[in-house]
Design a protein around this motif. Structure first.
Motif, short mmCIF file in Angstrom:
data_model
loop_
_atom_site.label_atom_id
_atom_site.label_comp_id
_atom_site.label_asym_id
_atom_site.label_seq_id
_atom_site.Cartn_x
_atom_site.Cartn_y
_atom_site.Cartn_z
N ALA A 1 16.16 -5.24 22.25
CA ALA A 1 16.68 -3.90 22.56
C ALA A 1 15.99 -2.82 21.75
CB ALA A 1 18.18 -3.86 22.33
N ALA A 2 15.31 -3.23 20.67
CA ALA A 2 14.59 -2.26 19.82
C ALA A 2 13.12 -2.16 20.21
CB ALA A 2 14.72 -2.67 18.36
N ALA A 3 12.75 -2.75 21.32
CA ALA A 3 11.33 -2.80 21.71
C ALA A 3 10.74 -1.41 21.90
CB ALA A 3 11.19 -3.60 23.00
N PHE B 1 6.08 1.46 26.32
CA PHE B 1 4.81 2.07 26.68
C PHE B 1 4.83 2.31 28.19
CE2 PHE B 1 4.34 -0.62 23.03
CZ PHE B 1 3.53 0.09 22.15
N VAL B 2 4.32 3.45 28.64
CA VAL B 2 4.42 3.78 30.06
C VAL B 2 3.07 4.20 30.63
CG1 VAL B 2 6.85 4.46 29.90
CG2 VAL B 2 5.07 6.19 29.60
N LEU B 3 2.96 4.06 31.94
CA LEU B 3 1.81 4.52 32.69
C LEU B 3 2.27 5.58 33.67
CD1 LEU B 3 -1.14 4.34 33.79
CD2 LEU B 3 -0.28 2.56 35.36
N ALA C 1 0.16 -11.02 22.72
CA ALA C 1 -0.82 -11.69 21.87
C ALA C 1 -0.75 -11.17 20.43
CB ALA C 1 -2.22 -11.51 22.44
N ALA C 2 -0.42 -9.89 20.28
CA ALA C 2 -0.34 -9.29 18.95
C ALA C 2 1.03 -9.50 18.28
CB ALA C 2 -0.64 -7.79 19.04
N GLY C 3 1.97 -10.08 19.00
CA GLY C 3 3.30 -10.30 18.45
C GLY C 3 4.10 -9.03 18.28
N ILE C 4 3.83 -8.04 19.12
CA ILE C 4 4.50 -6.74 19.03
C ILE C 4 5.71 -6.73 19.97
CG2 ILE C 4 4.28 -4.27 19.52
CD1 ILE C 4 1.36 -4.47 18.65
N ASP C 5 6.83 -6.31 19.47
CA ASP C 5 8.05 -6.19 20.26
C ASP C 5 7.92 -4.94 21.12
OD1 ASP C 5 10.60 -6.42 21.30
OD2 ASP C 5 11.61 -5.72 19.47
N GLY C 6 7.44 -5.10 22.34
CA GLY C 6 7.19 -3.94 23.18
C GLY C 6 7.05 -4.31 24.63
N LEU C 7 7.13 -3.29 25.50
CA LEU C 7 7.05 -3.47 26.94
C LEU C 7 6.31 -2.29 27.55
CD1 LEU C 7 8.00 -4.97 29.55
CD2 LEU C 7 10.01 -3.46 29.51
N TYR C 8 5.38 -2.59 28.44
CA TYR C 8 4.58 -1.56 29.12
C TYR C 8 5.00 -1.53 30.58
CZ TYR C 8 0.22 0.90 30.52
OH TYR C 8 -0.71 1.79 31.01
N ILE C 9 5.40 -0.35 31.07
CA ILE C 9 5.91 -0.24 32.44
C ILE C 9 5.23 0.90 33.19
CG2 ILE C 9 8.16 -1.22 31.87
CD1 ILE C 9 9.25 1.66 31.81
N GLY D 1 11.89 12.89 22.92
CA GLY D 1 13.20 12.48 22.42
C GLY D 1 13.42 10.98 22.46
N MET D 2 12.40 10.22 22.84
CA MET D 2 12.53 8.76 22.94
C MET D 2 12.08 8.14 21.63
SD MET D 2 10.70 6.08 25.59
CE MET D 2 11.07 7.07 27.02
N GLU D 3 13.02 7.70 20.81
CA GLU D 3 12.68 7.18 19.49
C GLU D 3 11.86 5.90 19.55
OE1 GLU D 3 15.98 6.91 16.86
OE2 GLU D 3 16.55 9.01 17.06
N ASN D 4 12.00 5.14 20.63
CA ASN D 4 11.23 3.90 20.73
C ASN D 4 10.01 4.05 21.64
OD1 ASN D 4 12.87 4.15 23.02
ND2 ASN D 4 12.95 1.94 23.36
#
Length: 285
Positions: free
Chosen positions: A5-7, A10-12, A32-40, A58-61
């Protein structure tokens, strides 16, 4: 793919975005980098882009963003600051979070030149080039070629005013001779026939039913024809260019290299280009 939930998100931004392979590529890099994240992907109309950009502040994450057709030039006026490359091009393809402020960058030119060198062993210095289109990608490619020493750059566009405006911009910013022509300009056929490199930066070719973006009879054996479109892998332009003995390139290499540069700007880490490449190949298959 796992994230919490803290991910970081990243957006396109684009219109359309459903054809894009960037989500597959960047999510593979994050994993691959072990980063807690999502690209949408985020499809947004031009009129709504200012609101979309304002929401990022205003998006802290918020982790970062890419910008694709047709928003790259508009994005340059919506960010707070620009990198040197983005300012020289007048277009943004990468947005970086900087303490609540948005930094606009452009990795297209570097990605394009790297793909030319590594995949085609092509160096622009002293050679004439023709660019089809006059949008954000055309600006990055034109400036990149000019700074790499291209002899002359001819911008060909359906709307001649945009072609001339971009040519004047390139000439003013780089000092390299640039000319803007319309598709029906009588000087255009000779310029295309005599170029060493022709680059399609338009969206013509995204649909399999699209015709070639220029009259195929103008293509000459030995010239390098580069289509920034990467899906389909072979556009009508590339198919016709192959028939006429041209060297051809699709946009997959540029997509990979500009994306790797964007990832590094967002995270401060070099991504696994192999993981990104494998994801692209799998997504196309």
């Amino acid at each position: 793919m796992r994230f919490t939930a803290a991910a970081k998100v990243f957006v396109l931004f684009g219109d359309p975005v459903e054809h894009s392979l960037s989500p597959a590529m960047q999510n593979a890099a994050l994993q691959a980098a072990g980063i807690d994240g999502l690209y949408i992907p985020w499809r947004v109309k031009s009129a709504d882009l200012p609101t979309a950009f304002e929401s990022l502040r205003g998006m802290e994450n918020f982790g970062g963003a890419n910008v694709t057709l047709p928003h790259k030039e508009q994005a340059a006026v919506l960010v707070d600051t620009l990198t040197k490359e983005a300012a020289s091009v007048g277009a943004v393809n990468t947005v970086v979070a900087r303490g609540g402020r948005l930094l606009g960058a452009n990795t297209d030119g570097q990605g394009f030149l790297r793909s030319l060198h590594e995949e085609a062993d092509y160096l622009p210095r002293g050679k004439p080039a023709v660019i089809l289109g006059a949008g954000g990608a055309a600006r990055a490619v034109s400036v990149g070629l000019a700074e790499a020493g291209a002899e002359e750059i001819v911008i060909v566009n359906r709307t001649i005013e945009r072609a001339q405006s971009l040519a004047e911009f390139v000439n003013r910013e780089t000092g390299v001779s640039a000319v803007g022509l319309g598709l029906d300009d009588p000087r255009m056929p000779a310029r295309v026939r005599n170029c060493a490199l022709m680059v399609n930066t338009t969206s013509v070719g995204l649909s399999p039913s699209d015709p070639p973006s220029i009259d195929p009879s103008l293509l000459q054996p030995g010239m390098l024809v580069y289509d920034l479109i990467y899906r389909p892998l072979e556009t009508a332009l590339l198919r016709e260019a192959t028939k006429r003995g041209c060297q051809v390139m699709g946009g997959l290499g540029m997509l990979l290299y500009q994306g790797a540069l964007a990832f590094e700007l967002w995270t401060g880490q070099k991504p696994s280009e192999e993981a990104m490449r494998q994801a692209l190949v799998a997504a196309i298959a």
